[in-house]
Design a protein around this motif. Structure first.
Motif, PDB file in Angstrom:
ATOM      1  N   TRP A   1       0.854  -1.187   0.000  1.00  0.00           N
ATOM      2  CA  TRP A   1       0.000   0.000   0.000  1.00  0.00           C
ATOM      3  C   TRP A   1       0.890   1.237   0.000  1.00  0.00           C
ATOM      4  O   TRP A   1       1.497   1.582   1.011  1.00  0.00           O
ATOM      5  N   ASP A   2       0.971   1.886  -1.144  1.00  0.00           N
ATOM      6  CA  ASP A   2       1.757   3.111  -1.320  1.00  0.00           C
ATOM      7  C   ASP A   2       0.862   4.291  -0.937  1.00  0.00           C
ATOM      8  O   ASP A   2      -0.022   4.683  -1.691  1.00  0.00           O
ATOM      9  N   ILE A   3       1.112   4.855   0.249  1.00  0.00           N
ATOM     10  CA  ILE A   3       0.237   5.890   0.792  1.00  0.00           C
ATOM     11  C   ILE A   3       0.813   7.272   0.525  1.00  0.00           C
ATOM     12  O   ILE A   3       2.010   7.516   0.742  1.00  0.00           O
ATOM     13  N   ALA A   4      -0.018   8.161   0.049  1.00  0.00           N
ATOM     14  CA  ALA A   4       0.421   9.508  -0.325  1.00  0.00           C
ATOM     15  C   ALA A   4       1.093  10.218   0.842  1.00  0.00           C
ATOM     16  O   ALA A   4       0.674  10.091   1.995  1.00  0.00           O
ATOM     17  N   GLY A   5       2.134  10.988   0.533  1.00  0.00           N
ATOM     18  CA  GLY A   5       2.902  11.678   1.561  1.00  0.00           C
ATOM     19  C   GLY A   5       2.140  12.758   2.290  1.00  0.00           C
ATOM     20  O   GLY A   5       2.541  13.190   3.373  1.00  0.00           O
ATOM     21  N   SER A   6       1.024  13.188   1.725  1.00  0.00           N
ATOM     22  CA  SER A   6       0.221  14.235   2.370  1.00  0.00           C
ATOM     23  C   SER A   6      -0.816  13.652   3.323  1.00  0.00           C
ATOM     24  O   SER A   6      -1.487  14.401   4.036  1.00  0.00           O
ATOM     25  N   GLU A   7      -0.928  12.330   3.389  1.00  0.00           N
ATOM     26  CA  GLU A   7      -2.035  11.723   4.118  1.00  0.00           C
ATOM     27  C   GLU A   7      -1.870  11.748   5.634  1.00  0.00           C
ATOM     28  O   GLU A   7      -2.843  11.569   6.360  1.00  0.00           O
ATOM     29  N   ARG A   8      -0.645  11.925   6.144  1.00  0.00           N
ATOM     30  CA  ARG A   8      -0.445  11.874   7.589  1.00  0.00           C
ATOM     31  C   ARG A   8      -1.275  12.930   8.305  1.00  0.00           C
ATOM     32  O   ARG A   8      -1.692  12.746   9.451  1.00  0.00           O
ATOM     33  N   ALA A   9      -1.535  14.037   7.631  1.00  0.00           N
ATOM     34  CA  ALA A   9      -2.270  15.135   8.250  1.00  0.00           C
ATOM     35  C   ALA A   9      -3.787  14.904   8.225  1.00  0.00           C
ATOM     36  O   ALA A   9      -4.544  15.728   8.724  1.00  0.00           O
ATOM     37  N   THR A  10      -4.239  13.801   7.652  1.00  0.00           N
ATOM     38  CA  THR A  10      -5.674  13.544   7.562  1.00  0.00           C
ATOM     39  C   THR A  10      -6.059  12.344   8.420  1.00  0.00           C
ATOM     40  O   THR A  10      -5.220  11.585   8.882  1.00  0.00           O
ATOM     41  N   SER A  11      -7.361  12.182   8.595  1.00  0.00           N
ATOM     42  CA  SER A  11      -7.867  11.041   9.377  1.00  0.00           C
ATOM     43  C   SER A  11      -7.906   9.768   8.552  1.00  0.00           C
ATOM     44  O   SER A  11      -8.210   8.696   9.073  1.00  0.00           O
ATOM     45  N   MET A  12      -7.585   9.836   7.260  1.00  0.00           N
ATOM     46  CA  MET A  12      -7.686   8.676   6.382  1.00  0.00           C
ATOM     47  C   MET A  12      -6.635   7.617   6.678  1.00  0.00           C
ATOM     48  O   MET A  12      -6.802   6.454   6.311  1.00  0.00           O
TER      49      MET A  12
END
Length: 199
Positions: free
Chosen positions: A56-67
């Protein structure tokens, strides 16, 4: 099938890593991942065992979201990647690791195995993160180990993945063995107690 997360800041090389690992291809330019991307990889272990991974390649901007809580669910291991030539991407690894440890666990409530991966080791003149800093960071934040790699030159990737995979499988087998020992019979019932899944 084991779910393995690939996390870290934008532009550290996560998507390049996955494409190199799965397809043995490298491009200089990739579009930034939006949300999450998926890939499948079978790792051949030294003992002849084949282990199937869902990356699962998770976007680098996702840490700031609840996703991230949704993306992390059910994961058995993780790669946290940073850029050896980018100090901020290394410093932000502490935030990524805390987010990971807060949101995903193995069935024994322990943290999932996480490998710290320093990319772009081929950029020797531009490197700003030292081996000593990496080792200290690895120990402080409870990583299973750290590996330096170059996705561009295809070095360090496969060794790192084999190490992570073997650690993950060993950890899950330990949990499964413990769960098997927990199965017993109660005084007023002949039904065995259910065991928890390992990962």
């Amino acid at each position: 099938m084991y779910k393995v997360l690939v996390i870290g800041d934008i532009r550290v090389g996560k998507t390049s890593f996955v494409h190199r690992l799965v397809n043995n291809l490298f491009k200089d330019n990739y579009k930034c991942t939006l949300g999450v991307d998926f890939a499948l990889k079978t790792i051949e272990m030294d003992d002849g065992q084949s282990v199937k991974l869902q990356l699962w390649d998770i976007a680098g901007s996702e840490r700031a979201t609840s996703m991230t809580r949704v993306y992390y669910k059910g994961a058995s291991a993780c790669i946290l990647m940073f850029d050896l030539a980018d100090r901020d991407s290394f410093n932000n690894c502490s935030k990524w690791k805390k987010d990971l440890d807060d949101k995903v666990f193995l069935s024994d409530d322990g943290p999932i195995p996480c490998l710290l991966l320093g990319n772009k080791v081929d950029l020797k003149e531009e490197r700003v993160v030292s081996d000593q800093e990496i080792k200290a960071f690895q120990k402080e934040y409870n990583f299973i180990g750290s590996v330096l790699c170059s996705v561009k030159e295809n070095t360090g990737l496969h060794e790192g993945m084999k190490f992570l995979t073997s650690t993950m499988v060993e950890r899950c087998n330990q949990i499964q063995t413990a769960n098997d020992h927990d199965i017993g019979f109660s005084i007023d019932s002949d039904e065995p107690k259910p065991s928890r899944l390992c990962c």
